[in-house]
Design an enzyme around this catalytic site. Structure first.
Site, PDB file in Angstrom:
ATOM      1  N   CYS A 166      34.446 -11.276 -17.066  1.00 23.36           N
ATOM      2  CA  CYS A 166      35.486 -10.305 -17.000  1.00 23.36           C
ATOM      3  C   CYS A 166      35.270  -9.172 -18.047  1.00 23.36           C
ATOM      4  O   CYS A 166      35.703  -8.137 -17.761  1.00 23.36           O
ATOM      5  CB  CYS A 166      36.768 -11.132 -17.243  1.00 23.36           C
ATOM      6  SG  CYS A 166      38.271 -10.279 -17.612  1.00 23.36           S
ATOM      7  N   CYS A 171      36.399  -7.477 -14.737  1.00 19.06           N
ATOM      8  CA  CYS A 171      37.902  -6.999 -14.766  1.00 19.06           C
ATOM      9  C   CYS A 171      38.155  -5.637 -15.555  1.00 19.06           C
ATOM     10  O   CYS A 171      38.521  -4.689 -15.241  1.00 19.06           O
ATOM     11  CB  CYS A 171      38.814  -7.769 -15.226  1.00 19.06           C
ATOM     12  SG  CYS A 171      38.507  -9.327 -14.660  1.00 19.06           S
ATOM     13  N   LYS A 174      35.816  -2.518 -14.587  1.00 22.62           N
ATOM     14  CA  LYS A 174      36.164  -2.135 -13.431  1.00 22.62           C
ATOM     15  C   LYS A 174      37.387  -1.118 -13.392  1.00 22.62           C
ATOM     16  O   LYS A 174      37.622  -0.370 -12.765  1.00 22.62           O
ATOM     17  CB  LYS A 174      36.273  -3.540 -12.398  1.00 22.62           C
ATOM     18  CG  LYS A 174      36.921  -3.324 -11.118  1.00 22.62           C
ATOM     19  CD  LYS A 174      38.472  -3.601 -10.955  1.00 22.62           C
ATOM     20  CE  LYS A 174      38.919  -4.787 -11.516  1.00 22.62           C
ATOM     21  NZ  LYS A 174      38.821  -6.024 -10.577  1.00 22.62           N
ATOM     22  N   TYR A 307      36.263  -8.121  -2.663  1.00 22.79           N
ATOM     23  CA  TYR A 307      36.857  -7.293  -3.215  1.00 22.79           C
ATOM     24  C   TYR A 307      36.132  -6.355  -4.524  1.00 22.79           C
ATOM     25  O   TYR A 307      36.353  -5.282  -4.777  1.00 22.79           O
ATOM     26  CB  TYR A 307      38.058  -8.075  -4.104  1.00 22.79           C
ATOM     27  CG  TYR A 307      37.545  -8.722  -5.299  1.00 22.79           C
ATOM     28  CD1 TYR A 307      37.658  -8.357  -6.621  1.00 22.79           C
ATOM     29  CD2 TYR A 307      37.254 -10.123  -5.066  1.00 22.79           C
ATOM     30  CE1 TYR A 307      37.354  -9.180  -7.564  1.00 22.79           C
ATOM     31  CE2 TYR A 307      37.021 -11.095  -6.052  1.00 22.79           C
ATOM     32  CZ  TYR A 307      37.051 -10.551  -7.300  1.00 22.79           C
ATOM     33  OH  TYR A 307      36.715 -11.466  -8.327  1.00 22.79           O
ATOM     34  N   GLU A 311      36.281  -2.412  -4.486  1.00 26.52           N
ATOM     35  CA  GLU A 311      36.697  -1.790  -5.838  1.00 26.52           C
ATOM     36  C   GLU A 311      35.586  -0.940  -6.316  1.00 26.52           C
ATOM     37  O   GLU A 311      36.078   0.080  -6.678  1.00 26.52           O
ATOM     38  CB  GLU A 311      37.006  -2.871  -6.774  1.00 26.52           C
ATOM     39  CG  GLU A 311      38.275  -3.697  -6.485  1.00 26.52           C
ATOM     40  CD  GLU A 311      38.652  -4.798  -7.602  1.00 26.52           C
ATOM     41  OE1 GLU A 311      39.717  -5.263  -7.567  1.00 26.52           O
ATOM     42  OE2 GLU A 311      37.429  -5.216  -8.141  1.00 26.52           O
ATOM     43  N   HIS A 580      65.622   2.803  -9.581  1.00 27.65           N
ATOM     44  CA  HIS A 580      65.379   4.052  -8.622  1.00 27.65           C
ATOM     45  C   HIS A 580      64.871   5.218  -9.523  1.00 27.65           C
ATOM     46  O   HIS A 580      65.619   5.531 -10.679  1.00 27.65           O
ATOM     47  CB  HIS A 580      66.851   4.239  -7.833  1.00 27.65           C
ATOM     48  CG  HIS A 580      66.376   5.602  -6.773  1.00 27.65           C
ATOM     49  ND1 HIS A 580      65.506   5.421  -5.716  1.00 27.65           N
ATOM     50  CD2 HIS A 580      66.973   6.954  -6.876  1.00 27.65           C
ATOM     51  CE1 HIS A 580      65.687   6.590  -5.190  1.00 27.65           C
ATOM     52  NE2 HIS A 580      66.240   7.335  -5.540  1.00 27.65           N
ATOM     53  N   GLU A 585      61.268  -0.982  -5.935  1.00 22.86           N
ATOM     54  CA  GLU A 585      62.552  -1.085  -5.490  1.00 22.86           C
ATOM     55  C   GLU A 585      62.625  -1.435  -3.918  1.00 22.86           C
ATOM     56  O   GLU A 585      63.791  -1.890  -3.509  1.00 22.86           O
ATOM     57  CB  GLU A 585      63.635  -0.023  -5.813  1.00 22.86           C
ATOM     58  CG  GLU A 585      63.335   1.411  -4.973  1.00 22.86           C
ATOM     59  CD  GLU A 585      64.108   2.365  -5.105  1.00 22.86           C
ATOM     60  OE1 GLU A 585      65.354   2.207  -5.383  1.00 22.86           O
ATOM     61  OE2 GLU A 585      63.667   3.475  -5.581  1.00 22.86           O
TER      62      GLU A 585
END
Length: 605
Positions: A166, A171, A174, A307, A311, A580, A585
């Site tokens: 990672c 991670c 990346k 993935y 990615e 908002h 939302e």
């Protein structure tokens, strides 16, 4: 002779003598029944200790019921397994494991090696996120802990420091390269917001890599300092079991040391898989090489639909490179396929080319260099032309990962692995079939391969082992995000899995397309972002699947994951007031179901 129709009962006194003789004649005796899982568990314990035992299966022995009655008289125990060691009655399964845990079993076995104190309470093999978390937590309980971490260089010679995949090749770099690509898009958008700049905009690969590697280096150093502060011993050495409770550690210079421990945790992680074709290891790179690549990769072919593949392809294209993805079958296997197709469609409209239903069969080097030139030959996996040929500067292999468990001596101590992928089966407490060996992280069979999962499992394991806790790692409803150019966040079940488990008629799927306000002024990508929730109609419309495709999907998903953990329902979502204007939302205003067939396209923010 007994009367007709009756079986002659064995002589009670002679049976007692027979049972006592069996107990006295063997170092370990297990009175067992062949179908009993607790009996098998006890046998597994002795096998893992390399201790021979004599098992008398009472269900297949002629005098079995009578022998069991003798044992009741001798031990006041009616159940099996009924275990004796060196003539001493131990008891059943729980009692045997308790004797093992407190060391009394080892003393009865009379093995001097077991009687000696171990060098460490805990040895952890692997210095990634899970291993480090477990080590520091255990040290916090005053335990003596050793962490072994050794990165076997890639075929191209790439290696890295403490912290695991990672931090070094996953991670962290990346996400930073993904951010670099998003900045390129933001620069384009900025002109519509009034920003004016004359200088030609271009990306410098070397500057980015140097900055990212400097940051990773600071993390590596921080982990070493943290271990030292916690009094955890760290060795940059390759760990390998040589016998029960004993490990060999070999450093980069080939120097060997041996260490023993009462308990071991396997946290070795995974490494990229190669397809096994001519030229793959000689000329291709993987994600293990990409993040520290000293030159811009140029025209790149990414092989795979994981993935990792998408990615990497996404941020390379976002940095302005010519990128093609070669896909064997489907995108993002295991993820919601509607979302996966939308991820791929967005990438395709933003410059990433896809070659579908092809696999490479050979990679040849046409010219050396940084980058050089490579020729890729591929064949169809069904439909379309049989052979495809093209030239690229770089070929990135991202077809999956294999657990690093095959060369650490597990077979010597009897730890079982899945021979197909090297994964380790464990129980719900991360314990392998060998009682003193546990496993966490990406190497677990059937569990999620995510850094936060490994960290949580490592901490909770240490608390159970040394802190009196009984809390187990929860592998259900774990949120995750794929950091493709348009990010995809999810928590809970993919729609296909939800249908499989609950039946389509028992589900209600709410969905909507949406247009982030930030994208309206540049006028891009309306009706591209998408959100959906999958609800179980027969459980109060509880949300069992959450999916969002849009900017900052990880940040959006994290908050909703906490709500799902608390039992979120559609009614609760409807009662929640949205912020908002935000993307998140839309999950508080969804009112169109898939089953209604109504239009979900948006005409404004």
């Amino acid at each position: 002779m007994p009367p007709p129709g009756q079986t002659q009962l064995p002589d009670w006194d002679s049976l007692k003598v027979q049972v006592r003789t069996i107990i006295a004649s063997h170092r370990v005796v297990i009175f067992s029944k062949s179908y009993c899982p607790y009996c098998n568990k006890v046998k597994e314990l002795f096998r893992s200790l390399h201790v021979e035992y004599y098992a008398l299966e009472l269900d297949v022995t002629a005098d079995g019921p009578s022998i069991q009655q003798v044992l009741v008289e001798l031990t006041n125990q009616r159940t099996v397994p009924n275990v004796f060691v060196s003539g001493t009655h131990i008891g059943g399964c729980d009692a045997t494991y308790q004797a093992y845990q407190d060391g009394s079993l080892q003393k009865l076995l009379g093995d001097s090696k077991d009687a000696e104190p171990y060098d460490y309470d805990l040895i952890i093999i692997g210095g990634g996120s899970g291993g480090l978390a477990c080590s520091k937590e255990a040290a916090g309980f005053g335990k003596k802990v050793l962490v072994l971490d050794y990165v076997v260089p890639t075929p191209l010679g790439t290696s890295w420091g403490l912290g695991g995949t990672c931090v070094n090749v996953g991670c962290i770099p990346k996400k930073l390269m993904h951010q670099a690509a998003l900045m390129g898009q933001a620069l384009q958008d900025s002109r519509k917001y009034g920003w004016q700049y004359e200088e030609q905009v271009k990306h410098n690969w070397e500057t980015m890599v140097e900055a990212i590697q400097n940051y990773i280096g600071s993390l590596n150093w921080g982990y070493r300092v943290s271990l030292r502060e916690k009094s955890v011993t760290y060795l940059n050495s390759y760990g390998e079991f040589v016998e029960p409770h004993k490990i060999k550690a070999t450093n980069r210079k080939g120097q060997v040391t041996y260490h023993t421990a009462e308990t071991f945790v396997l946290a070795t992680g995974e490494r990229p898989r190669y397809p096994g074709i001519p030229g793959d290891k000689e000329y291709c790179i993987t994600s293990d090489d990409l993040f520290s690549l000293p030159y811009c990769p140029g025209k790149t072919l990414v092989v795979g639909a994981s993935y990792v593949a998408l990615e990497c392809a996404g941020f390379l294209a976002g940095l302005g490179l010519d990128v093609t993805v070669m896909v064997r079958s489907i995108l993002l296997r295991g993820f919601d396929q509607e979302m996966a197709e939308k991820v791929g469609a967005y990438m395709e409209t933003h410059g990433v080319k896809f070659i579908k239903k092809f696999v490479p069969v050979q990679v040849e080097q046409l010219e050396e260099g940084m980058p050089g030139r490579l020729k890729v030959t591929a064949k169809s996996t069904g439909g379309g032309p049989e052979i495809f040929e093209e030239e690229y500067n770089t070929v990135l292999i991202a077809i999956g990962r294999d657990a690093c468990t095959r060369n650490i001596g597990l077979e010597r101590i009897g730890v079982k692995i899945n021979e197909k992928n090297g994964k380790v089966p464990v129980n719900d407490e991360e314990q392998t079939n060998v009682p003193y060996v546990y496993a966490i992280g990406d190497i677990l069979e059937g569990k999620l391969e995510l850094t936060p999962v490994a960290i949580q499992a490592g901490k909770l394991l240490a608390r159970r082992l040394y802190g009196g806790s009984s809390t187990k790692c929860d592998y259900i409803n774990v949120p995750t995000t794929v950091f493709t150019p348009l990010e995809y966040g999810s928590c809970g079940l993919p729609e296909e899995k939800a249908i499989e488990e609950h039946g389509k008629q028992n589900l209600e799927v709410y969905h909507t397309l949406f247009w982030p306000l930030e994208w309206t002024v540049p006028g891009r990508d309306n009706n591209t972002c998408y959100g959906k929730i999958i609800c179980n109609k027969h459980d109060n419309n509880r949300v069992i699947g959450f999916h969002v495709l849009g900017p900052n999907a990880g940040e959006v998903t994290q908050g909703f994951a906490a709500a799902i953990k608390c039992g979120l329902t559609k009614e609760l979502l409807d009662e929640t007031i949205g912020i908002h204007p935000t993307c998140a939302e839309v999950f508080t205003t969804m009112d169109i179901t898939k089953s209604s067939g109504q239009d979900i396209t948006q005409r404004g923010c």
